[in-house]
Design an enzyme around this catalytic site. Structure first.
Site, PDB file in Angstrom:
ATOM      1  CG  ASP A 279      39.706  17.146 -24.970  1.00  0.00           C
ATOM      2  OD1 ASP A 279      40.387  17.530 -24.002  1.00  0.00           O
ATOM      3  OD2 ASP A 279      39.178  17.942 -25.770  1.00  0.00           O
TER       4      ASP A 279
HETATM    5  C1  BGC Z   1      40.461  20.834 -24.208  1.00  0.00           C
HETATM    6  C2  BGC Z   1      41.792  20.329 -24.718  1.00  0.00           C
HETATM    7  C3  BGC Z   1      42.849  20.568 -23.682  1.00  0.00           C
HETATM    8  C4  BGC Z   1      42.446  19.883 -22.393  1.00  0.00           C
HETATM    9  C5  BGC Z   1      43.462  20.027 -21.286  1.00  0.00           C
HETATM   10  C6  BGC Z   1      40.124  20.308 -22.819  1.00  0.00           C
HETATM   11  O1  BGC Z   1      39.049  20.997 -22.279  1.00  0.00           O
HETATM   12  O2  BGC Z   1      39.442  20.478 -25.101  1.00  0.00           O
HETATM   13  O3  BGC Z   1      42.115  20.968 -25.920  1.00  0.00           O
HETATM   14  O4  BGC Z   1      44.087  20.126 -24.136  1.00  0.00           O
HETATM   15  O5  BGC Z   1      41.224  20.443 -21.947  1.00  0.00           O
HETATM   16  O6  BGC Z   1      43.508  21.324 -20.809  1.00  0.00           O
END
Ligand code: BGC
Length: 787
Positions: A279
């Site tokens: 993530d």
């Molecule tokens: C989130 C993810 C997301 C990623 C990219 C993170 O803050 O937890 O779910 O895909 O950002 O935007």
């Protein structure tokens, strides 16, 4: 450049077991192993680290970063490195669960790039309709393809462990069988369009408070049965191109640094073939991530590549490990539209997708209450007193990375108007003026605040007794909407969020008293992303429709159900408890902040969250597994939902009374009411307790009937496999089906079993040997039913 690329043309076909379409010439001629072996250490270390954002404060950005996301698809969340000399193309990664999230407008460009805001994940799951979710996935995947992205960062399938989790709207259910099967349908739909998915957040990302540092202390059984099971189902039924590891730690190790999770379980046990990405800014140690099998680090910082290079040089990370990660990334890259040089149109059929979202939303709405056939709204009703802020400013979906930049959203006012209802004009004017004035008073939120969960909530417009009496005299019916929003970065609160605000209570009370005094009915529409308290006020309403956050066609979808154009067929995928304190994790959620940072709890430079720990003392007793086993009353149970018609269940028969390899259970469902409708059929099993305690019942499968006309029947068959009988036995690290008597319960909900039958398993079966993995470093008390 060309010569080198040609030199790498393969003599053998790359092993692409994750592909869905037959290999193209370009794919066949790209020899992944050969390419990786030609790359320098620096190039490999660059491939495994994303290139989408330049946010490392220690690196001065003097020029645009090569391959920056904005150069390809502005607003996408990330990008992978490209090396033209090897024919390695970039992959554009973009959110998210309710549709593609990209910038709708671009500099020096008059065109717009809006995407469809589909219903949020909880709505989709509440349809319990695999085909429908697949169709939504196909429409979403088509937008990903036509806007030039390669991988959709979705679906998200963390468990609704606690109603306060700010991202529950992005997730499907408190139950892993629902979550896993709905996620698989979504992956199959999206990937049928030639683009990839990233199932997330693997695993146990069940809270937003201290999400980057929280160490979840969990039992192996709870991990396996509750928090991993949905991911296993999704991986095995849909082979997503990628998996996104989560931010949190499990039993002391960041998930992105956990070999147990990302290699032993995900690949060795489940057979996952794609690549794993972190993530965004997740985890701490890039070298540990590489070793664990977290193949790509997102969104990527140059210092992570440097650390990887140094680790290979010092022998901490072997070249084989790095090569393996590179190969996994390139095997997926071969499938990507960019590699195939797909000429995207930037013109997906948004009108067709609007129809998909309108229908999907209606099918996921749940009719919670319907006294005296209040709904569908009677033909005699001409004038509606439309109340509640969100009737005039609908919430189509949650915030953060789960948000979608849609061209429009239909509020309820417009939806009802489109359906031919007359809305009290004076009330409409008061609301529009009120909302305008209140909005002007709100503090301006920065883009960052808006991204990370800061919700500006406008309190309900006061309606006093006298005004309520006038409205009741002038209108035929009252319709009140209660709205809630949330998003990533912050969890919800009990007061004024899980529980209604004082202003909402007062609005409900005044309107209910005035309309009921005149013998007129009150409908409540819940425009919410997660579970709220309903027990204390539901007697004020004659009907309650849980519309969730239904996407951009919200008003039209809600009007379709209210008017009876669509017969509601959604059922709850999470329990509505009587009160927050009844939630089994209410005492342990969201854990504690640690006074003394433990060594692994420091966090990356960007995130200043505090080290924290959350003890999952509710064990496997999450949601209905708890309420049913511990006999706790609930407001609306898991699996519950009303229809405008009624169904009977009959003739349950099992293929055998003794289990050997499989048993089939067949049941007949009949529409006994006056209108056509669909019923969700839930298949539960009660297993015999052994040395292991077992929940009273667990969902093992589900299906939805076709549209049954009044009087029409359908036969439904479920197949019970050994795995359905098994629990995770920690001492044996195995899935074991205990000998004894099992009860099949075919239910209209988790508390409304219409047909039951029993069979026996004469001797225990070790269904699957697993590995010892993710064990907690210390013991803690876990909830257990009294014997
Ligand atoms: C989130 C993810 C997301 C990623 C990219 C993170 O803050 O937890 O779910 O895909 O950002 O935007």
């Amino acid at each position: 450049m060309k010569t080198l690329k040609n030199a790498l043309i393969a003599t053998s076909v790359a092993v692409l077991s994750v592909g869905i379409a037959p290999l193209t010439k370009a794919q066949q001629s790209f020899d992944v192993k050969k390419v990786v072996s030609s790359m320098t250490l620096e190039e490999k270390a660059s491939l495994v680290v994303g290139k989408g954002m330049q946010m490392d404060p220690s690196v001065k950005q003097t020029a645009p970063v090569v391959g920056h996301t904005d150069q390809l698809v502005p607003g996408a969340a990330g990008i992978s490195a490209s090396f033209p000399k090897y024919g390695i193309t970039p992959m554009v990664l973009a959110d998210g669960p309710a549709g593609l999230r990209i910038e709708p407008k671009r500099k020096n460009d008059k065109a717009t790039y809006y995407c469809t805001a589909f219903p949020v994940a909880t709505v989709l799951a509440s349809s319990w309709d695999i085909d429908l979710v697949k169709r939504v996935g196909m429409a979403m995947g088509n937008e990903v393809h036509e806007y030039g992205a390669d991988i959709l960062l979705a679906p998200a399938l963390n468990i609704h462990r606690n109603p306060l989790c700010g991202r529950n709207f992005e997730y499907y259910s408190e139950d892993p069988v629902v979550a896993g099967n709905i996620a698989a349908a979504m992956v199959n739909g999206v990937q049928s369009q030639g683009v990839g998915t990233s199932i997330k957040h693997f695993a146990a990302n069940n809270q937003e408070t201290n999400r980057n540092t929280v160490n979840n202390l969990m039992s192996e059984r709870a991990i396996r049965e509750i928090y991993l099971e949905g991911f296993r189902i999704a991986v095995q039924k849909s082979q997503p191109w990628t998996v996104m590891s989560s931010y949190n730690l499990i039993n002391g190790t960041y998930t992105s640094e956990s070999y147990d999770l990302l290699t032993t379980i995900l690949r060795d046990e489940w057979g996952f073939k794609g690549f794993v990405m972190t993530d965004w800014f997740g985890g701490l140690d890039p070298v540990a991530q590489m070793k664990a099998g977290n193949d790509m680090i997102m969104p990527g910082m140059p210092k992570q590549s440097t650390a990887i290079i140094e680790a290979v040089k010092s022998g901490k990370l072997s070249m084989q490990e790095l090569d393996r990660n590179c190969e996994r990334i390139l095997n997926i890259m071969l499938l990507s539209p960019h590699f195939q040089n797909y000429k995207f149109s930037n013109h997906p059929d948004l009108n067709a997708h609007a129809l998909v979202t309108r229908q999907a939303a209606t099918d996921g709405m749940v009719l919670l209450k319907n006294e005296k056939a209040t709904l569908p709204i009677a033909g005699s009703v001409k004038k509606i007193a439309l109340l509640g802020n969100t009737s005039y400013a609908i919430i189509k979906g949650g915030t953060g990375s789960g948000n979608v930049n849609a061209a429009y959203s239909i509020d309820l006012l417009q939806g009802l108007d489109n359906a031919g209802y007359k809305i009290s004009p004076s009330l409409k004017e008061s609301y529009l003026n009120f909302l305008k004035a209140e909005k002007a008073k709100l503090p301006k939120l920065s883009a960052n605040d808006m991204m990370f969960g800061h919700i500006t909530h406008i309190g309900e417009m006061p309606v006093n007794q006298a005004k309520a009496a006038i409205l009741a005299a002038e209108n035929d019916i009252a319709l009140i909407t209660i709205g809630r929003n949330s998003g990533e970065g912050i969890d919800r609160k009990v007061d004024g969020d899980f529980n209604l605000t004082k202003k909402e209570m007062s609005l409900l009370t005044e309107i209910s008293a005035a309309f009921h005094a005149k013998g007129k009915k009150v409908i409540v529409v819940l425009n919410i992303g997660g579970v709220i308290e309903v027990a204390s006020w539901r007697n004020l309403a004659d009907a309650i429709l849980l519309a969730w956050q239904p996407g951009q066609e919200a008003g039209n979808s809600i009007a379709d159900v209210l008017s009876g154009k669509v017969n509601p067929s959604g059922k709850l995928t999470s329990t509505f408890p009587m009160s927050y304190k009844d939630v089994p994790s209410s005492k342990s959620f969201p854990g504690i902040e640690l006074p003394n940072p433990h060594p692994k709890a420091a966090v990356s430079d960007f995130l200043s969250a505090k080290p924290a720990e959350s003890t999952y003392d509710d064990g496997i007793y999450v949601g209905y597994r708890y309420y049913n086993t511990f006999k706790v009353p609930v407001a609306y149970e898991f699996g519950y939902g009303l229809s405008y018609t009624t169904f009977t269940y009959s003739n349950l028969s099992l293929s055998s009374n003794t289990f050997s390899n499989a048993i089939t259970a067949t049941v007949t469902i009949k529409n006994t009411g006056n209108v056509a409708g669909r019923e969700v059929i839930q298949f539960y099993l009660s297993a015999p307790a052994s040395s292991l305690d077992k929940p009273n019942e667990e969902l093992k499968d589900f299906t939805k009937t076709s549209m049954l006309k009044p009087g029409e029947s359908q036969q439904i068959t479920f197949t019970i496999s050994p795995r359905d009988l098994a629990s995770f036995n920690t001492a044996a690290s195995s899935w074991i089906a205990d000998a004894g008597t099992y009860t099949v319960k075919i239910g209209a909900s988790s508390r409304d079993f219409r047909q039951t039958a029993t069979f026996s398993l004469p001797t225990e079966i070790v269904v699957e040997k697993a590995h010892k993995a993710l064990a907690p470093s210390r013991t803690f008390n876990e909830l257990k039913p009294q014997k």
